[in-house]
Design an enzyme around this catalytic site. Structure first.
Site, PDB file in Angstrom:
ATOM      1  NE  ARG A 118     -19.731   9.549  -5.438  1.00 54.45           N
ATOM      2  CZ  ARG A 118     -19.040   8.935  -6.627  1.00 54.45           C
ATOM      3  NH1 ARG A 118     -19.702   8.861  -7.768  1.00 54.45           N
ATOM      4  NH2 ARG A 118     -17.762   8.502  -6.562  1.00 54.45           N
ATOM      5  CB  THR A 119     -26.874  11.257  -2.413  1.00 54.57           C
ATOM      6  OG1 THR A 119     -26.125  12.378  -2.117  1.00 54.57           O
ATOM      7  CG2 THR A 119     -27.175  10.643  -1.078  1.00 54.57           C
TER       8      THR A 119
ATOM      9  CB  VAL B  90     -17.918  -2.286   2.601  1.00 54.83           C
ATOM     10  CG1 VAL B  90     -17.187  -3.525   2.984  1.00 54.83           C
ATOM     11  CG2 VAL B  90     -17.134  -0.992   3.164  1.00 54.83           C
TER      12      VAL B  90
ATOM     13  CE1 TYR C 162      -3.319  -2.659  -0.176  1.00 50.81           C
ATOM     14  CE2 TYR C 162      -3.768  -2.049   2.213  1.00 50.81           C
ATOM     15  CZ  TYR C 162      -3.968  -2.930   0.983  1.00 50.81           C
ATOM     16  OH  TYR C 162      -5.410  -3.858   1.073  1.00 50.81           O
TER      17      TYR C 162
END
Length: 385
Positions: A246-247, A239, A76
């Site tokens: 998102r909206t 997840v 990472y």
């Protein structure tokens, strides 16, 4: 004073720790902090990055909220994720309070040029040499003498199960690793590996990490049933669908501001596709029904309440997003709401489950012979009042 007086209440429900798995007595926070964004090397590849100051701020917020479970990997942010976490634990003096999971198998020296390291074939794969080099480098970067959970990051199909499990067990015997995990690997490999470990007196895997979310439910076919049978914990990654939960309003804001979103491994860009928009709408509907402030917290709660021993990995770079996602620990979804979310993206388990079922109920052959009462399966932990 009572010598066994109860501990003070934790600052948030993240501090209500729970047993990792039936086969593991480790106690951890119910949500893991995903550390793929911690570090400062992957911005050119479409991944958010954090300098050391921002990383420490996020780690402090997680720890101060009661969190103790961090998921990272040798690769990472080209190794700076492990480095920053190690420096933070050393600075805070809290190493033994934390549960740190890291991984080996991906080519973790990919950030170094071929002028610096002309040959990189020993820094990738499942081999004993790759394992040996990686674990020693991870111990150095994390500034620790032991790793709580050490994962096989993926199965590379070049090593025998015996080579991998013997090597991992030796790390446990040496005290360099406490528990073993496996990620992104077929269920049959994990089952065979754990069977070998038990028969040969070696250390089995106690946790599985894989991609699982409301739009990607393949793990429910074979991997999650395998985890339940093996007594393993489940650690879902992605997840929140790479930030695409998102909206419409949030997506419009990002378009106008030019903020965009994560593009690493997102081959269709950062904007939501039709399925992701449909799922976001469904989550928004449930959020309105239960009074939740965030649809991402509903998406996290959905996974946590499907099966026991689920510990979602939730990343991000902003402290306010971390706190917003902790709302998942206060959400209790009804069976009807769980089914509504299940039905948003239908999931086909395929053969042989469509023919003879998946064991959640008696199949048509049994029902043709008589009537039965089935013992209920173990349930997930529900939010504490």
């Amino acid at each position: 004073m009572n010598i066994w007086a109860p501990a003070p209440e934790p600052p948030t429900k993240l501090g209500r720790h729970r047993q990792l798995a039936p086969g593991c007595g480790l106690h951890v926070s119910p949500i893991q902090l995903g550390a793929m964004s911690i570090g400062d090397k992957w911005h050119p590849y479409g991944m958010g990055t954090m300098d050391k100051e921002a990383s420490f701020k996020l780690l402090d917020a997680f720890y101060n909220a009661g969190g103790n479970f961090i998921d990272t990997a040798n690769v990472y942010q080209d190794e700076t994720s492990e480095e920053f976490i190690g420096e933070w634990m050393e600075a805070r003096g809290n190493r033994d309070q934390m549960v740190v999971a890291t991984k080996y198998s991906l080519v973790y020296k990919r950030g170094a040029s071929f002028e610096e390291i002309p040959q990189k074939t020993q820094y990738v794969g499942n081999s004993l040499k790759s394992m040996h080099i990686s674990v020693h480098d991870s111990l150095r970067k994390l500034r620790t003498s032991y790793i709580d959970i050490f994962y096989v990051h993926f199965w590379d199909y070049t090593c025998t199960i015996e080579e991998v499990m013997n090597g991992l067990h030796n790390l446990v015997a040496q005290g360099k690793v406490l528990y073993l995990g496996v990620s992104d690997t077929p269920a049959w490999v994990v089952s065979k590996a754990n069977n070998y470990a038990r028969m040969a007196g070696k250390t089995p895997f106690v946790i599985y990490e894989g991609e699982w979310n409301i739009t990607m439910r393949d793990m429910e076919r074979d991997i999650i049933p395998m985890c339940i049978h093996e007594g393993m914990a489940i650690a879902p990654w992605n997840v929140l669908c790479a930030g695409k939960i998102r909206t419409d309003a949030e997506e419009e804001r990002r378009l106008k501001s030019g903020e965009g979103g994560r593009t690493l491994l997102q081959f269709d860009g950062w904007l939501r596709n039709e399925t992701e928009r449909k799922v976001s709408k469904a989550l928004e509907k449930v959020a309105e029904e239960i009074g939740a402030k965030s649809i991402t917290s509903v998406a996290i709660a959905y996974l946590m309440q499907k099966f026991p021993y689920v510990f979602p990995i939730v990343g991000g770079r902003k402290v306010e997003h971390l706190y917003a996602n902790l709302e998942a620990l206060d959400i209790s979804l009804s069976p009807e709401q769980m089914q509504f979310l299940n039905d948003t993206v239908p999931f086909n388990k395929g053969f042989p489950y469509l023919l003879f079922g998946d064991g959640s109920d008696y199949n048509i052959v049994h029902k043709a012979a008589g009537h039965y009462d089935k013992w209920p399966a173990q349930q997930a932990i529900r939010p504490q009042k």
